[in-house]
Write a protein that holds these residues in place. Structure first.
Motif, mmCIF file in Angstrom:
data_model
loop_
_atom_site.group_PDB
_atom_site.id
_atom_site.type_symbol
_atom_site.label_atom_id
_atom_site.label_comp_id
_atom_site.label_asym_id
_atom_site.label_seq_id
_atom_site.Cartn_x
_atom_site.Cartn_y
_atom_site.Cartn_z
ATOM 1 N N LEU A 103 -7.426 -1.799 -0.538
ATOM 2 C CA LEU A 103 -6.903 -0.509 -1.007
ATOM 3 C C LEU A 103 -7.867 0.074 -2.037
ATOM 4 C CD1 LEU A 103 -4.629 1.621 -1.113
ATOM 5 C CD2 LEU A 103 -3.570 0.250 -2.945
ATOM 6 N N GLN A 104 -8.304 1.321 -1.812
ATOM 7 C CA GLN A 104 -9.271 1.958 -2.703
ATOM 8 C C GLN A 104 -8.593 3.021 -3.568
ATOM 9 O OE1 GLN A 104 -12.647 3.438 -0.531
ATOM 10 N NE2 GLN A 104 -13.184 1.416 0.293
ATOM 11 N N GLU A 105 -8.976 3.024 -4.810
ATOM 12 C CA GLU A 105 -8.405 3.997 -5.733
ATOM 13 C C GLU A 105 -8.650 5.429 -5.287
ATOM 14 O OE1 GLU A 105 -8.940 5.685 -10.305
ATOM 15 O OE2 GLU A 105 -10.085 3.928 -9.659
ATOM 16 N N VAL A 106 -9.843 5.726 -4.785
ATOM 17 C CA VAL A 106 -10.174 7.096 -4.423
ATOM 18 C C VAL A 106 -9.203 7.653 -3.388
ATOM 19 C CG1 VAL A 106 -11.811 6.419 -2.601
ATOM 20 C CG2 VAL A 106 -12.057 8.647 -3.744
ATOM 21 N N ASP A 107 -8.739 6.799 -2.476
ATOM 22 C CA ASP A 107 -7.793 7.260 -1.454
ATOM 23 C C ASP A 107 -6.433 7.580 -2.067
ATOM 24 O OD1 ASP A 107 -9.704 6.944 0.584
ATOM 25 O OD2 ASP A 107 -9.171 4.824 0.851
ATOM 26 N N VAL A 108 -6.013 6.754 -3.016
ATOM 27 C CA VAL A 108 -4.746 7.007 -3.704
ATOM 28 C C VAL A 108 -4.844 8.304 -4.509
ATOM 29 C CG1 VAL A 108 -3.144 6.146 -5.448
ATOM 30 C CG2 VAL A 108 -4.189 4.550 -3.828
ATOM 31 N N ASN A 109 -5.944 8.458 -5.241
ATOM 32 C CA ASN A 109 -6.125 9.652 -6.073
ATOM 33 C C ASN A 109 -6.139 10.920 -5.233
ATOM 34 O OD1 ASN A 109 -6.467 7.777 -8.105
ATOM 35 N ND2 ASN A 109 -8.696 7.974 -8.169
ATOM 36 N N GLY A 224 -0.600 5.023 -12.404
ATOM 37 C CA GLY A 224 0.103 3.751 -12.247
ATOM 38 C C GLY A 224 -0.886 2.667 -11.855
ATOM 39 N N PHE A 225 -0.416 1.436 -11.845
ATOM 40 C CA PHE A 225 -1.272 0.306 -11.461
ATOM 41 C C PHE A 225 -1.144 0.059 -9.955
ATOM 42 C CE2 PHE A 225 -0.907 -0.211 -15.974
ATOM 43 C CZ PHE A 225 -2.093 -0.819 -16.373
ATOM 44 N N MET A 226 -2.295 -0.158 -9.327
ATOM 45 C CA MET A 226 -2.294 -0.300 -7.870
ATOM 46 C C MET A 226 -1.757 -1.646 -7.397
ATOM 47 S SD MET A 226 -5.651 1.665 -6.391
ATOM 48 C CE MET A 226 -6.855 0.555 -7.116
ATOM 49 N N LEU A 227 -1.374 -2.525 -8.328
ATOM 50 C CA LEU A 227 -0.748 -3.789 -7.934
ATOM 51 C C LEU A 227 0.762 -3.680 -8.060
ATOM 52 C CD1 LEU A 227 -1.128 -6.659 -6.926
ATOM 53 C CD2 LEU A 227 -1.386 -7.412 -9.321
ATOM 54 N N ASP A 228 1.272 -3.639 -9.279
ATOM 55 C CA ASP A 228 2.726 -3.636 -9.462
ATOM 56 C C ASP A 228 3.361 -2.272 -9.173
ATOM 57 O OD1 ASP A 228 2.007 -6.171 -10.496
ATOM 58 O OD2 ASP A 228 3.783 -6.175 -11.781
ATOM 59 N N ASP A 229 2.587 -1.184 -9.263
ATOM 60 C CA ASP A 229 3.142 0.155 -8.976
ATOM 61 C C ASP A 229 2.703 0.668 -7.602
ATOM 62 O OD1 ASP A 229 4.280 0.236 -11.571
ATOM 63 O OD2 ASP A 229 2.366 0.920 -12.409
ATOM 64 N N ARG A 230 2.223 -0.248 -6.758
ATOM 65 C CA ARG A 230 1.669 0.171 -5.466
ATOM 66 C C ARG A 230 2.693 0.896 -4.601
ATOM 67 N NH1 ARG A 230 -1.815 -3.248 -1.118
ATOM 68 N NH2 ARG A 230 -3.049 -3.501 -3.003
ATOM 69 N N GLU A 231 3.891 0.402 -4.547
ATOM 70 C CA GLU A 231 4.902 1.020 -3.683
ATOM 71 C C GLU A 231 5.105 2.491 -4.057
ATOM 72 O OE1 GLU A 231 8.714 2.595 -2.489
ATOM 73 O OE2 GLU A 231 8.242 2.008 -4.551
ATOM 74 N N LEU A 232 5.154 2.773 -5.335
ATOM 75 C CA LEU A 232 5.313 4.162 -5.790
ATOM 76 C C LEU A 232 4.084 4.992 -5.426
ATOM 77 C CD1 LEU A 232 6.790 6.366 -7.494
ATOM 78 C CD2 LEU A 232 5.532 5.472 -9.483
ATOM 79 N N LEU A 233 2.917 4.462 -5.699
ATOM 80 C CA LEU A 233 1.682 5.231 -5.504
ATOM 81 C C LEU A 233 1.374 5.483 -4.035
ATOM 82 C CD1 LEU A 233 -0.611 3.496 -8.167
ATOM 83 C CD2 LEU A 233 0.601 5.679 -8.394
ATOM 84 N N THR A 234 1.694 4.527 -3.178
ATOM 85 C CA THR A 234 1.293 4.655 -1.765
ATOM 86 C C THR A 234 2.439 5.042 -0.834
ATOM 87 O OG1 THR A 234 1.667 2.288 -1.350
ATOM 88 C CG2 THR A 234 -0.527 2.955 -2.103
ATOM 89 N N GLN A 235 3.670 4.688 -1.179
ATOM 90 C CA GLN A 235 4.803 4.985 -0.312
ATOM 91 C C GLN A 235 5.610 6.193 -0.776
ATOM 92 O OE1 GLN A 235 5.061 3.217 2.568
ATOM 93 N NE2 GLN A 235 3.163 2.254 1.800
#
Length: 257
Positions: A103-109, A224-235
């Motif tokens: 999982l890459q930060e740039v894609d989330v951003n 958010g953090f891409m580990l523990d906050d991943r569900e929020l950031l990606t879903q």
């Protein structure tokens, strides 16, 4: 009764003529030389006032009244359309943080930034989607600028978001209001807590702060953090975007954060 008679004494008549001639000579030479002042007698010109049916008196020598343009009603003034810049962190530059699973930060951003731009555009605002090192950042002027990032995957058990403006002396005071608005509204919308203890120099000295026009309020957010906050950031990126938009609207529309 006997009517009075006018004297026809030649001597008296002669003196009367001499006095009249003398007065005429004094007037002829005294007025041009200023020895005898001329006193202006005020007169008036009257015109009919068609609205009230009365008389309007204009004193002699008064300036002629001239019509003045009526002030433009305030409701006809062109409303200000807010302009906002949204930087998709690392876009057009690098991947940013990368999680062990790829999982890459740039894609989330980029995903969050595009959703923020779409929501703000729906309000009729002018919105610029900017890359990390976009040439348009040089001297960029807007009502607000926000750079969107996500935090790394290397801190297990860590959750929350952080946002900050430029270090002291390199920001406009209104940037503090922008930060406060987003802290309140983003936290309320996403349920994440604000974490001021992990703010780094890379954030307070973010390069764009020194490139944009000095009076443009700007901030950078780690959503958010891409580990523990991943569900929020990606879903649920729509929730993340809505929280950011809530904060920007609070700032632009001068709400009390």
């Amino acid at each position: 009764m006997k009517k009075p008679t006018v004297s026809t004494d030649p001597w008296a008549v002669g003196w009367m003529i001499r006095v009249l001639v003398l007065l005429a000579l004094l007037a002829a030479f005294g007025v041009p030389m200023g020895l005898i002042p001329i006193v202006a007698v005020e007169s008036a010109v009257t015109t009919t006032d068609p609205e009230h049916g009365g008389m309007v008196v204009i004193p002699l020598g008064a300036s002629t009244p001239t019509p003045t343009a009526a002030p433009e009603p305030s409701f006809l003034a062109t409303p200000h359309i807010p302009r906002v810049g949204i930087v998709a962190g690392h876009s057009g530059s690098d991947s940013g943080a990368i999680c062990p699973d790829g999982l890459q930060e740039v894609d989330v951003n980029r995903d969050i930034a595009r959703r923020v731009v779409a929501l703000l555009a729906q309000r009729g605002w002018e919105v610029d989607l900017l890359d990390e090192f976009d040439v348009r950042l040089n001297g960029y002027q807007a009502d607000a600028l926000l750079s969107i990032h996500a935090d790394s995957c290397n801190v297990p058990g860590k959750s929350g978001f952080k946002i900050v403006r430029a270090e002291a002396g390199y920001h406009t005071p209104s940037a503090d209001v922008l930060v406060d608005c987003i802290i309140q509204h983003y936290g309320a919308r996403t349920g994440l807590t604000f974490d001021p203890y992990t703010i780094t120099y890379d954030m307070t000295r973010y390069h764009a702060f020194y490139e944009i026009e000095r009076n443009t309020p700007a901030a950078i957010i780690e959503a958010g953090f891409m580990l523990d906050d991943r569900e929020l950031l990606t879903q649920r990126p729509d929730v993340v975007a809505a929280g950011i938009v809530d904060g920007i609207v609070c700032f632009i529309e001068a709400e009390s954060p």
